[in-house]
Design an enzyme around this catalytic site. Structure first.
Site, PDB file in Angstrom:
ATOM      1  N   ASP A 260      -1.860  12.125  23.051  1.00 32.89           N
ATOM      2  CA  ASP A 260      -2.497  12.073  22.094  1.00 32.89           C
ATOM      3  C   ASP A 260      -2.935  10.860  21.378  1.00 32.89           C
ATOM      4  OD1 ASP A 260      -5.676  13.727  22.915  1.00 32.89           O
ATOM      5  OD2 ASP A 260      -4.818  12.852  20.303  1.00 32.89           O
TER       6      ASP A 260
ATOM      7  N   ASP B 161     -13.097  24.850  32.929  1.00 34.49           N
ATOM      8  CA  ASP B 161     -12.431  23.850  33.087  1.00 34.49           C
ATOM      9  C   ASP B 161     -11.407  24.451  33.588  1.00 34.49           C
ATOM     10  OD1 ASP B 161     -14.803  21.754  32.675  1.00 34.49           O
ATOM     11  OD2 ASP B 161     -13.838  21.495  30.174  1.00 34.49           O
TER      12      ASP B 161
ATOM     13  N   GLY C 231      -4.002  12.897  26.472  1.00 34.92           N
ATOM     14  CA  GLY C 231      -5.797  14.028  25.881  1.00 34.92           C
ATOM     15  C   GLY C 231      -4.924  14.894  25.474  1.00 34.92           C
TER      16      GLY C 231
ATOM     17  N   LYS D 101     -17.249  20.571  22.828  1.00 36.49           N
ATOM     18  CA  LYS D 101     -16.502  21.333  23.491  1.00 36.49           C
ATOM     19  C   LYS D 101     -15.567  22.377  22.466  1.00 36.49           C
ATOM     20  CE  LYS D 101     -16.000  19.512  28.296  1.00 36.49           C
ATOM     21  NZ  LYS D 101     -15.126  19.914  29.332  1.00 36.49           N
TER      22      LYS D 101
END
Length: 285
Positions: free
Chosen positions: A159, A111, A135, A75
């Site tokens: 993260d 998203d 994340g 992505k």
């Protein structure tokens, strides 16, 4: 119209592993429901380097693709090889939808819009915070931008690579209350909501991104993973009475927005929902 549909609209998904993806079923069913034909191809490419990724993307227009979705782990990595980015994709620094028009590739991120709408559907128009977000990769960044749309939410990011979380926090400062946490325990302590924006828990992985002992009944818990629908994280959250949102809602809402970008037609939600449920039924067995 018949001439325009002499061959199906060609769509696809780039990522790995994607064998369990419900995207082909959703997009082909949506096309059929609005009188179009579509073929949605899974393009499962593991460990592609930049040269391979550039070659793959440069082939989309000549082959005849109208668009592709992009998932883990590409992505963010596709960005340098696109001709243009939507404002949303540029702000997030991640793309999950690429539209092919006149030989040019334009990156979008559905998203963000998908997660925001899914969250309202699951937990109401004013989801409560603070929210622990696990994340800061492609999905995590999109979720952070979506959460920033809700006034009064504090976003607590964590993260494995703290620099990634810091970069997202820096981009959102001034738009939302964002704090980068040292570890998951700090992020979850006192949090009202929890979102998994990592692939942890996606088959064949059976782990949880969060120690299950940190979950509390008063929390709401959302997972971006939908294979399986009930990840170890969500199963544990449901067991103790926490409110939950599976990856179904995000998957469907991001696909609805992507279909509209690909075809210029509003996607029929009911057709996509039925197709998604049929596609994931074997995983839920």
């Amino acid at each position: 119209m018949a001439h325009a549909q002499a061959r199906p609209i060609l769509l696809g998904l780039i990522g790995s592993p994607i064998a369990h993806s419900a995207s082909p079923a959703m997009h082909e069913a949506a096309a059929e429901a609005v009188g179009l034909r579509a073929h949605y191809q899974l393009i499962d490419v593991a460990n592609a380097d930049d040269t391979q990724l550039r070659g793959l993307l440069s082939a989309l227009a000549p082959i005849g693709f109208s668009g592709v979705n992009v998932t883990f782990p590409y992505k963010e990595r596709v960005l340098p090889f696109l001709d243009a980015l939507s404002p949303g994709a540029r702000a997030i620094g991640a793309v999950n939808t690429i539209v092919v028009r006149d030989g040019r590739l334009t990156g979008h991120n559905t998203d963000t819009t998908g997660f925001a709408r899914a969250l309202v559907q699951a937990f109401g128009p004013t989801p409560e915070g603070p929210v622990a977000l696990i994340g800061a990769g492609g999905v995590g960044k999109a979720v952070a931008v979506a959460l920033a749309r809700f006034p009064g939410l504090e976003i607590r990011m964590v993260d494995a690579d703290p620099a990634k979380a810091e970069a997202v926090a820096a981009a959102l400062r001034g738009h939302a209350a964002v704090r980068v946490c040292r570890d998951i325990e700090e992020a979850v302590a006192g949090a009202t909501g929890l979102v998994n924006g990592t692939p942890v828990g996606m088959l064949p992985d059976r782990g949880s991104p969060v120690p299950l002992s940190l979950l509390r009944p008063g929390m709401w818990v959302a997972d971006a993973v939908y294979s399986p629908l009930w990840t170890p994280l969500l199963t544990a959250a449901k067991r103790i009475g926490a409110r939950t949102m599976t990856g179904r809602e995000l998957a469907i809402h991001q696909a609805l927005d992507a279909f509209a970008l690909f075809t210029g037609r509003e996607a029929p939600a009911a057709a996509m929902e039925r197709a998604f449920d049929r596609a994931v039924a074997p995983l839920a067995a």
